[in-house]
Write a protein that holds these residues in place. Structure first.
Motif, PDB file in Angstrom:
ATOM      1  N   LEU A  10      11.962 -23.503   3.951  1.00  0.00           N
ATOM      2  CA  LEU A  10      11.571 -24.664   4.474  1.00  0.00           C
ATOM      3  C   LEU A  10      11.538 -25.867   3.327  1.00  0.00           C
ATOM      4  N   MET A  11      11.949 -24.887   2.179  1.00  0.00           N
ATOM      5  CA  MET A  11      12.116 -25.452   0.611  1.00  0.00           C
ATOM      6  C   MET A  11      13.656 -25.991   0.700  1.00  0.00           C
ATOM      7  N   ALA A  12      14.600 -25.941   1.539  1.00  0.00           N
ATOM      8  CA  ALA A  12      15.803 -26.332   1.292  1.00  0.00           C
ATOM      9  C   ALA A  12      15.557 -28.010   2.179  1.00  0.00           C
ATOM     10  N   GLN A  13      14.430 -28.199   2.850  1.00  0.00           N
ATOM     11  CA  GLN A  13      14.500 -29.391   3.456  1.00  0.00           C
ATOM     12  C   GLN A  13      14.311 -30.023   3.239  1.00  0.00           C
ATOM     13  N   SER A  14      14.823 -31.694   3.879  1.00  0.00           N
ATOM     14  CA  SER A  14      14.430 -33.138   2.948  1.00  0.00           C
ATOM     15  C   SER A  14      12.536 -33.292   3.465  1.00  0.00           C
ATOM     16  N   ASP A  15      12.322 -33.808   1.994  1.00  0.00           N
ATOM     17  CA  ASP A  15      10.800 -34.374   2.365  1.00  0.00           C
ATOM     18  C   ASP A  15      10.649 -35.049   4.014  1.00  0.00           C
ATOM     19  N   TYR A  16      11.622 -35.620   3.962  1.00  0.00           N
ATOM     20  CA  TYR A  16      11.669 -36.389   5.353  1.00  0.00           C
ATOM     21  C   TYR A  16      11.243 -35.412   6.513  1.00  0.00           C
ATOM     22  N   ALA A  17      11.756 -33.901   6.347  1.00  0.00           N
ATOM     23  CA  ALA A  17      11.688 -33.071   7.582  1.00  0.00           C
ATOM     24  C   ALA A  17      10.380 -32.846   7.320  1.00  0.00           C
ATOM     25  N   LEU A  18      10.426 -32.692   6.072  1.00  0.00           N
ATOM     26  CA  LEU A  18       8.638 -31.399   6.106  1.00  0.00           C
ATOM     27  C   LEU A  18       7.776 -32.259   6.411  1.00  0.00           C
TER      28      LEU A  18
ATOM     29  N   ALA B 129       0.936 -41.399  10.678  1.00  0.00           N
ATOM     30  CA  ALA B 129       1.311 -40.198   9.803  1.00  0.00           C
ATOM     31  C   ALA B 129      -0.290 -38.873  11.114  1.00  0.00           C
ATOM     32  N   GLU B 130      -1.523 -39.316  10.218  1.00  0.00           N
ATOM     33  CA  GLU B 130      -2.407 -38.625  10.421  1.00  0.00           C
ATOM     34  C   GLU B 130      -2.535 -38.591  11.930  1.00  0.00           C
ATOM     35  N   ALA B 131      -2.453 -39.245  12.876  1.00  0.00           N
ATOM     36  CA  ALA B 131      -2.636 -39.932  13.914  1.00  0.00           C
ATOM     37  C   ALA B 131      -1.709 -38.292  15.156  1.00  0.00           C
ATOM     38  N   THR B 132      -0.717 -38.770  14.656  1.00  0.00           N
ATOM     39  CA  THR B 132       0.336 -37.850  15.310  1.00  0.00           C
ATOM     40  C   THR B 132       0.162 -36.386  15.924  1.00  0.00           C
ATOM     41  N   SER B 133       0.969 -36.122  17.054  1.00  0.00           N
ATOM     42  CA  SER B 133       0.849 -35.587  18.409  1.00  0.00           C
ATOM     43  C   SER B 133       1.843 -33.462  17.396  1.00  0.00           C
ATOM     44  N   ARG B 134       2.382 -33.869  16.328  1.00  0.00           N
ATOM     45  CA  ARG B 134       3.152 -32.790  15.425  1.00  0.00           C
ATOM     46  C   ARG B 134       2.045 -32.235  15.425  1.00  0.00           C
ATOM     47  N   ARG B 135       2.178 -30.696  15.262  1.00  0.00           N
ATOM     48  CA  ARG B 135       1.296 -29.663  15.013  1.00  0.00           C
ATOM     49  C   ARG B 135       2.594 -28.181  13.788  1.00  0.00           C
ATOM     50  N   ALA B 136       2.135 -28.598  12.364  1.00  0.00           N
ATOM     51  CA  ALA B 136       2.575 -27.471  11.679  1.00  0.00           C
ATOM     52  C   ALA B 136       1.340 -26.070  11.895  1.00  0.00           C
ATOM     53  N   GLY B 137       1.373 -25.697  12.289  1.00  0.00           N
ATOM     54  CA  GLY B 137       0.210 -24.482  12.425  1.00  0.00           C
ATOM     55  C   GLY B 137       1.186 -23.208  12.700  1.00  0.00           C
ATOM     56  N   PRO B 138       0.293 -21.879  12.924  1.00  0.00           N
ATOM     57  CA  PRO B 138       1.077 -20.522  12.232  1.00  0.00           C
ATOM     58  C   PRO B 138       2.595 -19.883  12.636  1.00  0.00           C
ATOM     59  N   GLU B 139       2.510 -20.934  13.532  1.00  0.00           N
ATOM     60  CA  GLU B 139       3.845 -20.832  15.087  1.00  0.00           C
ATOM     61  C   GLU B 139       4.853 -21.306  13.626  1.00  0.00           C
ATOM     62  N   LEU B 140       5.117 -22.581  13.301  1.00  0.00           N
ATOM     63  CA  LEU B 140       5.929 -22.964  12.238  1.00  0.00           C
ATOM     64  C   LEU B 140       6.033 -21.660  11.089  1.00  0.00           C
ATOM     65  N   PHE B 141       5.162 -21.742  10.321  1.00  0.00           N
ATOM     66  CA  PHE B 141       4.863 -20.924   9.324  1.00  0.00           C
ATOM     67  C   PHE B 141       5.616 -18.774   9.097  1.00  0.00           C
ATOM     68  N   ALA B 142       5.880 -18.785  11.078  1.00  0.00           N
ATOM     69  CA  ALA B 142       6.101 -17.953  10.924  1.00  0.00           C
ATOM     70  C   ALA B 142       7.388 -17.200  10.837  1.00  0.00           C
ATOM     71  N   SER B 143       7.583 -18.682  12.219  1.00  0.00           N
ATOM     72  CA  SER B 143       8.871 -19.351  12.492  1.00  0.00           C
ATOM     73  C   SER B 143      10.489 -19.545  11.005  1.00  0.00           C
ATOM     74  N   GLN B 144      10.094 -19.644   9.615  1.00  0.00           N
ATOM     75  CA  GLN B 144      10.393 -19.953   8.867  1.00  0.00           C
ATOM     76  C   GLN B 144      10.014 -19.333   6.696  1.00  0.00           C
ATOM     77  N   THR B 145      10.651 -19.233   6.752  1.00  0.00           N
ATOM     78  CA  THR B 145       9.971 -18.641   5.172  1.00  0.00           C
ATOM     79  C   THR B 145      10.408 -19.941   4.125  1.00  0.00           C
ATOM     80  N   VAL B 146       8.788 -19.714   3.526  1.00  0.00           N
ATOM     81  CA  VAL B 146       9.324 -20.145   2.653  1.00  0.00           C
ATOM     82  C   VAL B 146       9.618 -20.949   1.387  1.00  0.00           C
ATOM     83  N   THR B 147      11.127 -20.331   1.280  1.00  0.00           N
ATOM     84  CA  THR B 147      12.698 -20.647   1.374  1.00  0.00           C
ATOM     85  C   THR B 147      13.268 -21.505   2.211  1.00  0.00           C
TER      86      THR B 147
END
Length: 764
Positions: A99-107, A79-97
């Motif tokens: 993201l909040m609608a998604q599952s804990d697994y998806a987050l 989970a720490e060594a993953t190549s996936r990144r939650a950077g500014p692009e993610l937050f630019a593409s989705q609002t907090v609302t």
């Protein structure tokens, strides 16, 4: 397909671990897209020159194998060594609302956070902010508060000793003891219960004692999922003829049979080892009555034949013995059987094993601590062990198994809302200030204070506060009342989306990553469940050049809040050895800290009760009488609802660590592709007019007038006592009333929640 369509139930009949665990490690590494260079880090996990597992707090062995990690430890590293990144692009593409609608697994699957972010209310998005501006924002909010107690400083069990020490120092220099932490939600009953009986709220055994024990009684634990490396010690005990007993409402697969991945013979022949020889399944909330029943049987047997109680130990080391025995003799067998949910025959079987044991370890997890009478239950277990002189001798003792990797170390470092005067005196002397004396808020009190508007700034050093805490809608509403919420984390989780009027999301290095300060690799230290302190050096390159260590982040916030007149925060951030030099000035047991922690395996912190040195008021180990409460919320709910009333325990799935969801399966319980399941006894399913596989809603049955519910769960017939249910958290945390806490500890009673079942109101 959605979760409901893809889910299925298929009983698991194979041994725990073995080839199934190795296969899942490979699957996880592939799913997380771990780069080949980072795969090598697994070989350094729990090794003397490597890094400490970021998962559980089970101690490290002597490292005689080439690998010292388990399935869930590998998941934590992946989970720490993953190549996936939650950077500014993610937050630019989705609002907090959104993201909040998604599952804990998806987050979880979005990957590593990469740079500091601040919430922009106008766009409902997180946007980038510089580190200096983030620290300044924290400092402005904290300095503007009229009362330091209007801030709360939460700590996760993943924080290192160095980070935790600086964090408590910062907050106390600021002027508060508001330290809600993960201990408040898991082993607080241990921390509050044991000091009154044996003088210190820590276990009395080391890993070496497991090699000598002939009897191990396991209360409320599922080692195969929560601390799999423990199964190695249990396997060795079983193979040398020792007796192992599981006391748990759920008959967990991992305590039935275990295939050791480090045994070439078992792996080659598909062999396995039977672990527990006896399974005792008390009703939820019945632990105190069961342990008291065994203690009563010990006294009765000693009265009948003699030679059962260790009278020499009792006479030399204990107080309160006569009153304790008188209470046991007067206690009703009918009451103990009814309240424990365990038959006289099974009580006799457990008592016989306990009496036959010469070197007994009693070990427990949150199955024992998250009940209303959990403090009394832990004291009763201590009483039981004292009757037979099973504390403070080789191969025997008390063994609370903590959850997260440094939850015990954080408490040792001063993350404690009820600090002792001696600690505060020493801290003040070393740093030249007067620490606050008033007790602060624990987790539940912090949520209540946020509700009232009395806590306005909330800072979390790791963790997932909104998902881990009880009464989820109420907790989320309380967090949103804050003026500022600050989350220090490696990956996105639910709490980062439950925000105050302003919010910061600050990304930190993981345990697996190289921490360079001025070109010098820094190590951090942790304390495991058995009081061993060792150092950890990351091996992987940081996920982003913008990441900062927990130590650096705390130092930056502290400098911006309390200034650097008394503490050179930048010097601490540049050289962690300086922090350890000053830790030893505050805590006598950390003398020669840097020298001793540099040795392979680190060093053991003295636990006085292990040496039969009792730090109690009387100077002796104290027997404590504990009546069985008969007017609890569960008793009142049963009177109101009769047989319809069920008692729910929340638990982890196998693809989960605390609130981190690695996958959608619970392999050892036979659940695949879903988390919305509720385990029930088939007889209860029939009695309530349902059928195995029905969809049901869980309705809270607390007597405070608040409507609590968790909807659309798959009903699964399971080996669990009548009247009891099991389901996963955090999905069922909404059913746990905030006011329902352990007497004397404040721990949420997540293992004894009164609920009703009804057919699902959710349209398929």
């Amino acid at each position: 397909m959605d979760e409901k369509d893809s889910s299925h139930i298929k009983p698991y009949t194979r041994p725990a671990a073995g080839w199934g665990a190795l296969k899942q490690v490979a699957v996880t590494l592939h799913q997380e897209r771990v780069a080949p260079a980072n795969l090598k880090a697994l070989l350094a996990q729990n090794q003397p020159d490597g890094f400490d597992c970021p998962g559980c707090a089970w101690p490290d062995s002597n490292h005689q194998s080439t690998f010292a990690f388990c399935e869930n430890g590998a998941k934590a590293v992946a989970a720490e060594a993953t190549s996936r990144r939650a950077g500014p692009e993610l937050f630019a593409s989705q609002t907090v609302t959104q993201l909040m609608a998604q599952s804990d697994y998806a987050l979880e699957q979005y990957g590593r956070l990469t740079e500091p972010m601040v919430y922009d209310a106008a766009s409902d998005r997180y946007v980038p902010i510089s580190w200096d501006d983030a620290y300044a924002l924290v400092g402005r909010h904290l300095r503007a508060l009229p009362d330091p107690d209007q801030a709360a400083f939460y700590t996760s069990g993943r924080a290192s000793n160095e980070a935790a020490f600086l964090y408590q120092l910062m907050a106390r220099l600021y002027g508060t003891n508001n330290f809600p932490d993960c201990s408040n939600m898991c082993h607080e009953a241990t921390s509050r219960g044991l000091p009154a009986t044996v003088g210190i709220g820590k276990g009395t055994v080391t890993l070496d004692d497991f090699a000598l024990a002939d009897t191990i009684v396991i209360f409320g634990q599922n080692p195969a999922t929560n601390h799999p490396r423990m199964l190695g010690e249990l396997r060795e005990c079983a193979r040398r003829g020792g007796s192992i007993v599981s006391v748990n409402p759920l008959r967990e697969r991992g305590l039935q049979r275990f295939m050791d991945p480090q045994s070439p013979l078992e792996m080659a022949t598909l062999g396995s080892t039977r672990i527990a020889g006896l399974f005792v399944q008390p009703t939820l909330g019945g632990d105190l009555a069961l342990i008291k029943a065994v203690a009563k049987r010990v006294v009765e047997r000693d009265d009948e034949t003699g030679g059962i109680i260790d009278h020499a130990f009792v006479q030399e080391h204990c107080s309160g013995f006569d009153a304790f025995c008188a209470d046991l003799r007067a206690e009703s067998w009918e009451l103990l059987v009814a309240e424990s949910g365990v038959t006289r025959e099974q009580i006799e079987a457990l008592s016989t094993i306990f009496i036959a044991g010469q070197r007994i370890i009693a070990t427990w997890g949150m199955g024992l601590t998250q009940h209303k009478q959990s403090v009394a239950a832990i004291r009763m277990l201590s009483n039981l062990m004292m009757l037979r002189g099973q504390i403070g001798k080789p191969g025997a003792g008390l063994c609370p198994v903590r959850g997260h990797s440094n939850v015990q170390g954080d408490r040792t470092m001063g993350i404690e809302e009820q600090p002792t005067g001696a600690f505060l005196d020493r801290l003040g002397q070393v740093y030249g200030f007067t620490p606050p004396r008033a007790h602060g808020h624990d987790v539940v009190a912090t949520i209540e204070a946020m509700q009232r508007g009395d806590v306005k700034v909330f800072i979390a050093l790791g963790g997932n506060f909104a998902a881990a805490t009880p009464d989820t809608p109420l907790t989320c509403a309380a967090l949103r009342k804050c003026d500022l919420t600050v989350q220090i984390a490696t990956k996105l989780n639910r709490s980062h989306l439950v925000i105050g009027k302003q919010a910061l999301l600050l990304p930190t290095l993981g345990r697996t990553e190289i921490d360079l300060q001025h070109g010098v690799p820094q190590g951090v230290t942790v304390e495991d469940s058995m009081s061993m302190v060792h150092i950890s050096f990351g091996r992987n390159a940081p996920a982003s050049p913008q990441l900062r260590s927990e130590v650096a982040i705390v130092a930056g916030m502290a400098a911006a809040t309390v200034g650097s007149n008394l503490v050179d925060w930048s010097a601490y951030a540049g050289d962690y050895a300086r922090i350890r030099d000053d830790i030893e000035k505050v805590f006598d047991d950390f003398y020669d800290y840097n020298t001793r922690v540099a040795r392979p395996g680190g060093f053991h912190l003295r636990v006085a009760s292990r040496e039969r040195d009792w730090k109690t008021a009387s100077g002796k180990a104290s027997f404590m009488v504990a009546p069985i409460a008969l007017d609890t919320p569960l008793h009142r709910a049963r009177k109101q609802y009769g047989k319809r009333l069920m008692v729910l325990m929340s638990t982890r799935s196998h693809d989960q660590y605390n609130t981190t969801i690695y996958g959608m399966d619970d392999r050892y319980r036979g659940v695949y592709g879903t988390r919305r399941v509720v385990f029930a006894n088939q007889a209860d399913i029939d009695m309530l007019g349902f059928e195995d596989g029905a969809r049901v809603d869980l309705i809270g049955a607390w007597d405070d007038g608040v409507q609590r519910r968790a909807d659309d769960f798959l009903l699964v017939a399971y080996d669990i006592p009548r009247g009891c249910l099991g389901a996963y958290y955090p999905e069922t945390n909404a059913l746990v009333p905030l006011a329902s806490t352990a007497d004397g500890a404040g721990t949420p009673t997540s293992k004894s929640v009164p609920v009703l079942l009804q057919r699902s109101s959710v349209t398929a």
